[in-house]
Design a protein around this motif. Structure first.
Motif, short mmCIF file in Angstrom:
data_model
loop_
_atom_site.label_atom_id
_atom_site.label_comp_id
_atom_site.label_asym_id
_atom_site.label_seq_id
_atom_site.Cartn_x
_atom_site.Cartn_y
_atom_site.Cartn_z
N ILE A 1 -2.62 6.04 8.05
CA ILE A 1 -2.96 4.75 7.43
C ILE A 1 -2.27 3.59 8.15
O ILE A 1 -2.88 2.56 8.39
CB ILE A 1 -2.60 4.76 5.92
N THR B 1 0.83 -1.20 0.00
CA THR B 1 0.00 0.00 0.00
C THR B 1 0.87 1.26 0.00
O THR B 1 0.65 2.19 -0.78
CB THR B 1 -0.94 0.02 1.24
N VAL C 1 -10.57 10.00 -2.16
CA VAL C 1 -9.63 10.12 -1.05
C VAL C 1 -8.23 9.77 -1.54
O VAL C 1 -7.25 10.47 -1.25
CB VAL C 1 -10.03 9.21 0.14
N THR C 2 -8.16 8.70 -2.32
CA THR C 2 -6.86 8.29 -2.88
C THR C 2 -6.32 9.36 -3.83
O THR C 2 -5.13 9.70 -3.78
CB THR C 2 -7.02 6.94 -3.63
N GLY D 1 -11.07 5.13 3.19
CA GLY D 1 -11.17 5.57 1.80
C GLY D 1 -9.96 5.30 0.94
O GLY D 1 -10.02 5.41 -0.28
N ILE D 2 -8.87 4.95 1.59
CA ILE D 2 -7.63 4.78 0.83
C ILE D 2 -7.60 3.43 0.08
O ILE D 2 -8.05 2.43 0.59
CB ILE D 2 -6.41 4.92 1.78
N LEU D 3 -7.09 3.48 -1.13
CA LEU D 3 -6.99 2.27 -1.93
C LEU D 3 -5.85 1.39 -1.40
O LEU D 3 -4.74 1.88 -1.18
CB LEU D 3 -6.71 2.67 -3.39
N ARG D 4 -6.15 0.13 -1.16
CA ARG D 4 -5.13 -0.80 -0.67
C ARG D 4 -5.03 -1.97 -1.64
O ARG D 4 -5.76 -2.96 -1.49
CB ARG D 4 -5.49 -1.34 0.72
N PRO D 5 -4.17 -1.86 -2.64
CA PRO D 5 -4.08 -2.94 -3.62
C PRO D 5 -3.54 -4.22 -2.98
O PRO D 5 -2.68 -4.16 -2.10
CB PRO D 5 -3.11 -2.40 -4.67
N VAL E 1 -8.71 6.31 6.56
CA VAL E 1 -8.40 4.89 6.73
C VAL E 1 -9.29 4.02 5.84
O VAL E 1 -8.81 3.09 5.18
CB VAL E 1 -8.54 4.48 8.22
#
Lengths: 191, 87
Positions: free
Chosen positions: A138, A23, A118-119, B58-62, B56
């Motif tokens: 995060i 990530t 957001v990203t 909304g973030i993209l977690r590939p 937390v």
């Protein structure tokens, strides 16, 4: 470190952080393949410098520091310049849309309307701001751990985090206004 | 309650320390007491908490590809078998 411990350390202490590293790498590189290369490079370097790691200490922070250094020293030059995501222009929200420069946003309500924004907003921040939000918000590292990973004083961590969050809030607030977000004071864009 | 610019900055800093769990237990007790006595500050803390949650969630977690997992595992195995100590 004794040779027989290496696989054990990797399995028990290093491998569980692979997703978090991916990530972090993804948001630094903007690219899935580059992110995987960077994670692989991180583990190769961990293997190479395994003797400097003390078993049972903070493996996650140690790996993140390796990844961050690998990115700065090697990948940043190799990776093509990422597409600049201008998060402000398409939104075209004027500062005057915000009464007194501040709008109270209910982040819960906004979360329902957001997808990848957001990203995108995070990726539109400068490298220094983006990495500190990724590490603190995060990944949940402490200020002390972040200071160690980034090689900066704790005071710098605090001030950078403060500015980074405010910039991110500003971008998301503008986006909320673009969506026609109405705050509790009855104010709405285009009114 | 009116909060001026400088106090606002200081308060935002305290809220960050609190939500980031960077306060000592004494500082935290004092801060939570202060929060409970001030509805405006309490509201602000809640807003900041929601903002963190938004990030937390909304973030993209590939995900990590199977190929990468295999490559890394192979690298460790190769290192083991080719280590000079072992030979």
């Amino acid at each position: 470190m004794a040779e027989q411990h290496i696989i054990k350390v990797f399995q028990e202490e290093f491998f569980p952080h692979m997703e978090a590293l991916k990530t972090f790498a993804y948001h630094l590189t903007y690219n899935e393949n580059d992110a995987e290369d960077l994670v692989q490079e991180t583990y190769l370097k961990a293997l190479k410098f395994i003797n400097s790691y003390v078993e049972g200490t903070n493996s996650k922070a140690w790996l993140f520091k390796i990844l961050k250094n690998a990115y700065i020293n090697e990948y940043r030059k190799k990776i093509k310049t990422p597409t600049i995501l201008d998060f402000n222009d398409p939104l075209a929200v004027q500062e005057t849309d915000m009464i007194g420069g501040t709008v109270e946003i209910n982040w819960d309500d906004l979360a329902m309307s957001l997808g990848d924004e957001v990203t995108l907003a995070l990726n539109s921040l400068s490298y220094e701001f983006k990495e500190i939000i990724l590490l603190c918000d995060i990944e949940g590292f402490s200020y002390e751990e972040i200071a160690d990973i980034l090689d900066v004083p704790i005071g710098t961590v605090r001030s950078r985090l403060f500015r980074a969050r405010n910039e991110l809030k500003e971008k998301l607030t503008k986006y909320a206004l673009y969506l026609g977000y109405q705050d509790k004071r009855g104010f709405k864009k285009n009114e | 309650m009116y909060i001026d610019g400088q106090k606002k900055v200081e308060l935002q800093d305290r809220i960050s320390l609190y939500l980031d769990h960077q306060m000592t237990s004494d500082e935290e007790s004092e801060f939570t007491k202060n929060v409970s006595e001030n509805p405006e500050i309490k509201k602000w803390v809640e807003t900041e908490k929601k903002f963190k949650t938004l990030l937390v969630n909304g973030i993209l977690r590939p995900s990590v590809s199977d190929e990468l997992i295999k490559k890394i595992h192979d690298n460790v195995q190769v290192y083991q078998t080719s280590s000079p100590e072992k030979n």
